[in-house]
Scaffold this active site. Structure first.
Site, PDB file in Angstrom:
ATOM      1  N   GLY A  39       0.793  -1.229   0.000  1.00  0.00           N
ATOM      2  CA  GLY A  39       0.000   0.000   0.000  1.00  0.00           C
ATOM      3  C   GLY A  39       0.822   1.273   0.000  1.00  0.00           C
ATOM      4  O   GLY A  39       0.354   2.321   0.459  1.00  0.00           O
TER       5      GLY A  39
ATOM      6  N   ASN B 153       1.691   3.120  -2.598  1.00  0.00           N
ATOM      7  CA  ASN B 153       1.045   4.113  -3.468  1.00  0.00           C
ATOM      8  C   ASN B 153      -0.209   4.685  -2.808  1.00  0.00           C
ATOM      9  O   ASN B 153      -0.468   5.886  -2.892  1.00  0.00           O
ATOM     10  CB  ASN B 153       0.700   3.484  -4.825  1.00  0.00           C
TER      11      ASN B 153
ATOM     12  N   ASN C 130      -5.306   2.480 -13.098  1.00  0.00           N
ATOM     13  CA  ASN C 130      -4.356   1.540 -12.495  1.00  0.00           C
ATOM     14  C   ASN C 130      -2.938   2.036 -12.767  1.00  0.00           C
ATOM     15  O   ASN C 130      -2.700   2.794 -13.713  1.00  0.00           O
ATOM     16  CB  ASN C 130      -4.540   0.147 -13.125  1.00  0.00           C
TER      17      ASN C 130
ATOM     18  N   HIS D 225       1.023   0.533 -13.344  1.00  0.00           N
ATOM     19  CA  HIS D 225       1.756  -0.708 -13.640  1.00  0.00           C
ATOM     20  C   HIS D 225       3.244  -0.377 -13.767  1.00  0.00           C
ATOM     21  O   HIS D 225       3.602   0.614 -14.413  1.00  0.00           O
ATOM     22  CB  HIS D 225       1.229  -1.336 -14.932  1.00  0.00           C
TER      23      HIS D 225
ATOM     24  N   MET E  30      -4.552  -7.031  -6.844  1.00  0.00           N
ATOM     25  CA  MET E  30      -4.134  -8.191  -7.635  1.00  0.00           C
ATOM     26  C   MET E  30      -5.317  -8.999  -8.178  1.00  0.00           C
ATOM     27  O   MET E  30      -5.259 -10.232  -8.224  1.00  0.00           O
ATOM     28  CB  MET E  30      -3.233  -9.089  -6.781  1.00  0.00           C
ATOM     29  N   ARG E  31      -6.367  -8.315  -8.572  1.00  0.00           N
ATOM     30  CA  ARG E  31      -7.524  -8.999  -9.165  1.00  0.00           C
ATOM     31  C   ARG E  31      -7.929  -8.282 -10.440  1.00  0.00           C
ATOM     32  O   ARG E  31      -7.875  -7.043 -10.491  1.00  0.00           O
ATOM     33  CB  ARG E  31      -8.718  -8.952  -8.208  1.00  0.00           C
TER      34      ARG E  31
HETATM   35  C1  GRF Z   1       3.234  -1.226  -7.647  1.00  0.00           C
HETATM   36  O1  GRF Z   1       4.510  -1.497  -8.157  1.00  0.00           O
HETATM   37  C2  GRF Z   1       2.217  -1.096  -8.747  1.00  0.00           C
HETATM   38  O2  GRF Z   1       2.765  -0.610  -9.930  1.00  0.00           O
HETATM   39  C3  GRF Z   1       1.768  -2.514  -8.955  1.00  0.00           C
HETATM   40  O3  GRF Z   1       1.739  -3.058  -7.669  1.00  0.00           O
HETATM   41  C4  GRF Z   1       2.693  -2.399  -6.841  1.00  0.00           C
HETATM   42  C5  GRF Z   1       1.965  -1.953  -5.609  1.00  0.00           C
HETATM   43  O4  GRF Z   1       2.848  -1.469  -4.639  1.00  0.00           O
HETATM   44  N1  GRF Z   1       0.502  -2.555  -9.645  1.00  0.00           N
HETATM   45  P1  GRF Z   1       2.282  -0.808  -3.319  1.00  0.00           P
HETATM   46  O5  GRF Z   1       1.326  -1.819  -2.684  1.00  0.00           O
HETATM   47  O6  GRF Z   1       1.587   0.461  -3.705  1.00  0.00           O
HETATM   48  O7  GRF Z   1       3.472  -0.573  -2.447  1.00  0.00           O
END
Ligand code: GRF
Length: 207
Positions: free
Chosen positions: A23, A25, A119, A121, A102-103
């Site tokens: 988490g 981000n 999203n 990536h 992750m879904r």
């Molecule tokens: C990030 O690298 C994002 O790009 C990917 O999953 C990761 C999530 O990281 N989709 P966090 O949970 O925000 O630390």
């Protein structure tokens, strides 16, 4: 003639964040909205499929509403997603932000917030979609690596691209250093994109 008051900046826009793990981000977006975003903009809910993940614990510490989505082999994904929609509708988020969720979305959410689900990536899509974007980028021969922020559709990391940011690969950097660099880039850009999409008149696109 009556002078109309100048509308206050900020419209109290609301964001629902989806996360399955660390988490980081999610925390960056929360901090950005609190410190530098439009006044009144907030995260109205964290949705997670992992009841015990760091994102959920942190959200609870902050007093942010948490919805744990029950994904299970016995429950059709549409049922789980409809339950998420039912939870979010009364909270009325303006933007749904997937940040390490992750879904794959299967329909009800896409129908409820068309064009307003994004999203992030950790690769330069369409290169290296899927769960291991950083590792796959690192192991490739690509000269540039980077991040992509995109709209979400039914596919795996296939939606319309909003923003990409790249850097030249440094042969001296190992996987761990590359990961750190990509996460720093995510933390810098994702809050800015969220904020831009919340701006009045953006209508889901950045000018
Ligand atoms: C990030 O690298 C994002 O790009 C990917 O999953 C990761 C999530 O990281 N989709 P966090 O949970 O925000 O630390």
């Amino acid at each position: 003639m009556v002078n109309e008051p100048i509308p206050a900046r900020g419209y109290g826009r609301k964001v629902a964040v989806f996360a399955s793990g660390r988490g980081s981000n999610f925390r960056r977006i929360h901090a950005y909205l609190g410190e530098r975003g439009w006044p009144g903009d907030t995260i109205c809910c964290l949705v997670s499929d992992q009841p015990d993940c760091q994102a959920v614990h942190w959200a609870r510490e902050q007093g942010i509403d948490v919805h744990v989505a029950r994904y299970s082999r016995d429950v059709p994904r549409k049922v789980t997603e409809t339950a998420i929609v039912d939870h979010l509708v009364p909270l009325a988020p303006d933007l749904v932000v997937l940040a390490g969720f992750m879904r794959l979305l299967c329909g009800p959410l896409l129908d409820a917030w068309p064009g307003h689900i994004i999203n992030i990536h950790p690769s330069l899509l369409p290169r290296h979609p899927g769960t291991h974007g950083i590792r796959d980028s690192f192991e490739s021969k690509d000269a540039s690596l980077g991040i992509t922020i995109h709209h979400v559709d039914h596919g795996m990391d296939t939606g319309r691209i909003i923003l990409q940011n790249s850097f030249r690969r440094d042969p001296a950097e190992d996987l761990e250093a590359t990961e750190e660099r990509i996460h720093r880039m995510e933390h810098q850009w994702y809050p800015l994109v969220v904020e831009a999409l919340l701006s009045p008149g953006s209508e889901g696109s950045i000018q």
